[in-house]
Each structure stands twice: as C-alpha cells, then as structure tokens.
Enzyme design. Structure first.
Site, mmCIF file in Angstrom:
data_model
loop_
_atom_site.group_PDB
_atom_site.id
_atom_site.type_symbol
_atom_site.label_atom_id
_atom_site.label_comp_id
_atom_site.label_asym_id
_atom_site.label_seq_id
_atom_site.Cartn_x
_atom_site.Cartn_y
_atom_site.Cartn_z
ATOM 1 N N GLU A 67 8.724 -9.761 -2.677
ATOM 2 C CA GLU A 67 8.180 -10.012 -1.333
ATOM 3 C C GLU A 67 7.122 -8.947 -1.119
ATOM 4 O O GLU A 67 7.442 -7.775 -0.910
ATOM 5 C CB GLU A 67 9.277 -9.877 -0.270
ATOM 6 C CG GLU A 67 10.404 -10.899 -0.371
ATOM 7 C CD GLU A 67 9.982 -12.310 0.021
ATOM 8 O OE1 GLU A 67 8.849 -12.492 0.527
ATOM 9 O OE2 GLU A 67 10.773 -13.236 -0.200
ATOM 10 N N GLU B 153 -4.484 -5.165 4.352
ATOM 11 C CA GLU B 153 -3.441 -5.089 5.371
ATOM 12 C C GLU B 153 -3.736 -3.899 6.274
ATOM 13 O O GLU B 153 -3.842 -2.775 5.794
ATOM 14 C CB GLU B 153 -2.096 -4.808 4.697
ATOM 15 C CG GLU B 153 -1.327 -6.027 4.339
ATOM 16 C CD GLU B 153 0.084 -5.669 3.866
ATOM 17 O OE1 GLU B 153 0.238 -4.805 2.995
ATOM 18 O OE2 GLU B 153 1.018 -6.294 4.379
HETATM 19 P P1 NAP Z 1 5.688 0.489 -1.247
HETATM 20 O O1 NAP Z 1 4.940 1.758 -1.313
HETATM 21 O O2 NAP Z 1 5.404 -0.557 -2.256
HETATM 22 O O3 NAP Z 1 7.224 0.897 -1.271
HETATM 23 C C1 NAP Z 1 8.255 -0.052 -1.243
HETATM 24 C C2 NAP Z 1 9.448 0.501 -1.969
HETATM 25 O O4 NAP Z 1 9.120 0.714 -3.339
HETATM 26 C C3 NAP Z 1 9.942 1.849 -1.446
HETATM 27 O O5 NAP Z 1 11.330 1.891 -1.584
HETATM 28 C C4 NAP Z 1 9.278 2.817 -2.389
HETATM 29 O O6 NAP Z 1 9.924 4.041 -2.480
HETATM 30 C C5 NAP Z 1 9.394 2.061 -3.685
HETATM 31 N N1 NAP Z 1 8.439 2.485 -4.707
HETATM 32 C C6 NAP Z 1 7.246 3.105 -4.534
HETATM 33 N N2 NAP Z 1 6.665 3.309 -5.737
HETATM 34 C C7 NAP Z 1 7.511 2.817 -6.671
HETATM 35 C C8 NAP Z 1 7.473 2.745 -8.097
HETATM 36 N N3 NAP Z 1 6.450 3.197 -8.800
HETATM 37 N N4 NAP Z 1 8.519 2.179 -8.730
HETATM 38 C C9 NAP Z 1 9.560 1.708 -8.038
HETATM 39 N N5 NAP Z 1 9.664 1.747 -6.697
HETATM 40 C C10 NAP Z 1 8.638 2.296 -6.022
HETATM 41 O O7 NAP Z 1 5.516 -0.227 0.141
HETATM 42 P P2 NAP Z 1 5.668 0.454 1.566
HETATM 43 O O8 NAP Z 1 4.423 1.217 1.793
HETATM 44 O O9 NAP Z 1 6.943 1.154 1.694
HETATM 45 O O10 NAP Z 1 5.807 -0.832 2.499
HETATM 46 C C11 NAP Z 1 4.750 -1.549 2.989
HETATM 47 C C12 NAP Z 1 4.474 -2.781 2.135
HETATM 48 O O11 NAP Z 1 5.599 -3.635 2.087
HETATM 49 C C13 NAP Z 1 3.376 -3.613 2.730
HETATM 50 O O12 NAP Z 1 2.476 -4.032 1.736
HETATM 51 C C14 NAP Z 1 4.112 -4.807 3.321
HETATM 52 O O13 NAP Z 1 3.332 -5.953 3.454
HETATM 53 C C15 NAP Z 1 5.202 -4.969 2.346
HETATM 54 N N6 NAP Z 1 6.291 -5.744 2.953
HETATM 55 C C16 NAP Z 1 6.480 -7.013 2.520
HETATM 56 C C17 NAP Z 1 7.480 -7.781 3.069
HETATM 57 C C18 NAP Z 1 7.691 -9.192 2.597
HETATM 58 O O14 NAP Z 1 8.751 -9.719 2.854
HETATM 59 N N7 NAP Z 1 6.746 -9.828 1.929
HETATM 60 C C19 NAP Z 1 8.299 -7.255 4.062
HETATM 61 C C20 NAP Z 1 8.082 -5.939 4.491
HETATM 62 C C21 NAP Z 1 7.070 -5.204 3.913
HETATM 63 P P3 NAP Z 1 9.314 5.319 -1.703
HETATM 64 O O15 NAP Z 1 9.497 5.055 -0.282
HETATM 65 O O16 NAP Z 1 10.157 6.422 -2.190
HETATM 66 O O17 NAP Z 1 7.889 5.426 -2.100
#
Ligand code: NAP
Ligand code: MG
Length: 484
Positions: free
Chosen positions: A257, A388
C-alpha cells in the site's frame, strides 16, 4: 523516563514471544511529541538479532495458531475489538501525543482501527474454498485456502493504529503469525495494541512487535529468512520498491500500500455544498497526512471561482494548534522535514505563478505547524501537482472539458484513489471507470472502510486490504485433484 500522560500499562520494550523485553545491545530511541518536540518515551531499538528472534517466535507459534479453530481465532479478534472500543479515548490520546493529529482525527482513527478487528473476527470463519467438476468430467477440483505463514508487517506513522490493525486483523483471521515493525516516529500505539491483543487472548508468539530505527537491516534480515512467507507493507513508493526487490530474492508474497496523488474533480453540475464538505474531509482529515488525501483539485471553470472562495472560507475557519487542546481541528505535521517539504512545494507553485487564496505560511513558535492553505490558478506542471504534499494545502486547477480532466487526473504514476463530484450518476460512473485508481469516491470525500477492498493501481501498490480480499492476501490456495 516516560511521560505521565501515557497509558499506565504501556511498555517500551520489544514484544517478543508474548513478553515485553527490555532493549538489549540495540539500546533505545526517543519518541517525540511533534506539538512540542519533547521526548515522550525511550523505546527499545530492535536489532537484526532481535528481528530473527521475532521470526523464531512467530514460526514457533504458527502451526498451533493455524490449527486453532477459526471460530476461536475470530472470538479472540472480537475480544480485541471490544477492548479497543473500551479504550478508544486512551488510544486516541496516545496517537495525539506521538503523531500530533488533532484529537477528533485520533478518535476517528481509533474507532476505525478497532473495526478491522471486528470485521476480521467475522471473516475468520469465511475462508471458503471451492469444489468444481473438472471440464472433462473425470475428477473434482478441490480448492482449500491455507494460511500463507509467517508474515512481516511494516507500517507508516500517519495512521499508527489503523495501519497496524488493517494487517494484523486479516493475518490472524487467516491463521498466520506476524512480526510488526511500526514506524519509528510512532511505535507507542503499536506497543499498546500488542498489549491489547495479549489481553484479548492471542497466544504468545502469534504477534510480535519490533520497534526499530534500524528499519532497513531489521526488515531485510526478516525477509531473507526462509521461514518468512509474506511482506505486507504500507508506506512510501520508494521504500516499497526496495522491499519488492528484496521479496523477489525469496519469492515472497508481497502486498504493497504505497503513495498516492489523489485528484479531486468537481464537475460543473456538482452539488457544491456536498463538494466542499467532501473536500474538507478528503483534504483535511489528518491535516492532509493521508495517502488518500486530495492532492490536486480540478474544478470546472464555471464553478472554479466559487469553489475556491468557499473552500478558502471553510479551511480558514479551522482551528490550528496542539492536537490535544480542546477545539483543535488541525494539529502539527509529523516532523520538521515534513514542514520543509510542504513549504518547498508551495514556494515552487507560487514561483510558477499560482496565487495564494489562504495561508501559505508556517504557524506557531514551536512544533511543526503549517497553516491550512489554498492556492488558485496552479500551473499544470507545478511539482505540487505531481508529488504527495502530505500537508494541509489545496492546489486548485480549472478545466473546461471532461476528456481534459480525465487526462489530467490520470497523468501521474500513482493510482490510489480519485474523488469525483457530479449530480449526473451516469456520467459519474462513466468517469469513475476511466480513472486510473484502485478506488473512487463518487460524491464522497472518504472511501476507507474495513469492509471494502482498499488499494491502488500503478505505483500506488499491489494487493488489497480490507474486505474479503484482505483476508485472501494472507492465504494461499491449495488445489487437490481428486475423484470419488
Ligand atoms: P516510509 O518512509 O516508506 O516508511 C514506512 C515504514 O517503512 C516505516 O515503518 C519505516 O520505518 C519503514 N522503512 C523505512 N525505510 C525502510 C527500509 N529501507 N526497509 C524497510 N522498512 C523501511 O513512509 P512514511 O514516510 O512513514 O509514510 C508515508 C508514506 O506512506 C506516504 O507515501 C503515504 O502515501 C504512504 N501511505 C500509504 C497508505 C496506503 O494504504 N496506500 C497508507 C498510509 C500511508 P521508519 O519509520 O523507522 O523509517
Ligand atoms: Mg519515513
């Protein structure tokens, strides 16, 4: 030293095999309140070794959980739903503290999150298969659904409760055991949910939680472990791609997602009262920090000025402040880089000729606030329409023809959700079919529902969460050819 505003039974360790284990060699990391920048708690910072211990625990618990009668699994999830409902206010306040969102948003999320446990408590007994006679008539094709196995769940910070329950609910209903790696900005809600699941009777090892700032190495180590069969990820498209590469090495099932870039289309015949009300939800829920947030407004030229005026009035009336204060409707953004990014996108749009109709500045002396903002006459190629925003900014573009707006709406690599307002339902359904997104809000500013398949097309993701589809993501079909 943890803040006294936190729930009394909240623990800050790794949740491994039914125990909260204090940080070992990995040390701890600080969780901040984005409204003040103050430290709320120090949480165990999981290591690669901890992650593998979590896989040991989940693997050890898998067979007996998979063999637990579906009715019993369902009743445990039902109990978890009831506890979450009783503790809604506490969960909501915890999310306000670690995420910053306004209390009304947090209350809605807490209720929404609990509903995934209720929905999947009902789905646990509906993992139906099929039996058909083979086309040649010679035998039967019997299909049974089996739990896919140990599942790694990775969640973002913007919906700390709902993104966790949307994965844990179906995984447990299907008979899988899980390791949750919550976002490091918001691990506290995940730890409270672990406690709630334990209180509901989830056996040890079935749910494990590894908070960690070492997201890359810990998640990679789990995905490289052959006992893991599934990755379910919610977060950015960038990280999702890396995890898909990783999943390819182990041929893991992957549900993704990812990011969105939702168009919000207002046709000339729309009910403008409803369109404004819908826009307020689609844009301002969670201060714009939602993958489903309306990111680009396309409004027919005949109504663009009126829509812009009315949206500016409605957004300008919102009360901004710390999420916990009575009356607050818009809280701070998650962290300093989030505000920098919003400011940069607004600056680029203004530089390209957009006009400020509301806001366009930061707010307050501390914390990470940005004013609700409306931009008119945004040029077609401004970066704010491509990326975004993840903040309370509504860029408005006007259009003249249906074909033109469909082309603009689809001109993006993302495809999570689109919103469309028109009173003509024939036209509404026709346009809905042409929009390249996994979901459409047709005269609705909110699509999320535990009973519906949530997910995106194009670079917004793979697979669906919620509904019956969400259960099937955690199952594998087994075909048994037989005759009798
Ligand atoms: P993110 O940076 O991709 O982080 C999401 C998760 O992945 C966090 O738990 C993060 O941990 C972890 N993560 C980061 N780098 C990683 C790596 N190299 N390997 C494995 N895991 C890793 O996203 P975010 O900034 O937290 O959230 C915002 C994004 O989520 C937006 O793009 C939003 O659109 C998307 N989102 C999508 C949905 C959907 O249902 N489509 C719903 C909600 C949000 P850390 O926090 O420790 O970095
Ligand atoms: Mg991040």
């Amino acid at each position: 030293m943890a803040s006294t505003q936190l729930p009394a039974d909240l623990k800050f360790g790794l949740y491994l095999n039914g125990e909260f284990v204090p940080a070992g060699d990995g040390g701890t990391f600080a969780v901040e309140d984005p409204a003040t920048g103050e430290v709320l708690a120090e949480v165990a910072n999981g290591t690669v070794e901890d992650a593998i211990r979590a896989v040991d625990a989940a693997h050890g618990a898998l067979d007996s959980w998979a063999a637990t009668p579906p009715r019993v699994r369902g009743e445990i999830l039902r109990k978890a739903f009831e506890i979450m409902r009783e503790r809604t206010e506490e969960i909501a306040r915890l999310m306000v503290l670690e995420n910053g969102k306004a209390l009304p948003d947090a209350r809605s999320e807490s209720a929404y999150a609990a509903e995934f446990f209720r929905w999947y408590s009902e789905e646990a007994v509906r993992m139906s298969g099929e039996v058909v006679t083979a086309p040649n008539g010679g035998y039967k094709i019997l299909v049974v659904r089996q739990p896919i196995g140990v599942s790694v769940l990775v969640t973002p910070w913007n919906f700390p409760a709902a993104m966790a329950t949307r994965k844990i609910g179906p995984a447990l209903a299907a008979g899988c055991s899980v390791i949750l790696k919550p976002a490091s900005d918001t691990p506290l809600t995940a730890l409270l949910i672990a406690q709630i699941l334990e209180d509901a009777g989830v056996p040890k090892g079935v749910v494990n939680v590894i908070p960690s700032r070492r997201s890359g190495p810990t998640v990679s180590a789990m995905l490289s472990d052959p006992r893991v069969r599934k990755i379910s990820f919610t977060g950015s498209t960038e990280v999702g791609k890396q995890l898909l590469h990783k999943a390819a090495d182990g041929i893991l099932s992957a549900s993704m997602e990812l990011g969105g870039n939702a168009p919000f289309i207002v046709m000339e015949d729309a009910d403008l009262d409803e369109a404004i009300a819908g826009a307020m939800v689609a844009k301002m829920r969670n201060a714009g920090e939602a993958c489903t947030a309306a990111n680009r407004f396309y409004v027919h030229a005949k109504v663009a000025e009126e829509f812009t005026k009315r949206l500016s009035v409605a957004m300008g009336a919102l009360k901004i402040g710390p999420g916990i204060e009575v009356g607050t409707e818009v809280g701070p953004l998650i962290n300093a880089p989030a505000v920098d990014k919003v400011e940069e996108l607004v600056g680029l749009a203004l530089g390209a000729g957009a006009e400020v109709r509301l806001g366009a500045t930061r707010f307050g002396k501390r914390g990470y606030f940005y004013q609700p903002t409306v931009l008119g006459r945004v040029p077609y190629d401004a970066p704010i329409l491509k990326e975004e925003i993840f903040g309370p900014v509504a860029p408005i573009v006007s259009f003249d023809a249906e074909d033109e707006v469909i082309a603009m709406a689809n001109d993006t690599e993302f495809g999570l959700v689109s919103y469309l307002y028109t009173k003509d339902m024939k036209r509404g359904l026709r346009i809905s079919e042409s929009l390249e997104s996994g979901m459409v809000g047709l005269n609705r500013g909110l699509v999320s529902d535990p009973a519906a398949p949530f997910g995106g097309v194009k670079q917004s993701g793979l697979g669906r969460e919620g509904g019956h589809d969400g259960l099937l993501e955690f199952s594998e079909s087994k075909y048994i050819a037989t005759s009798w």
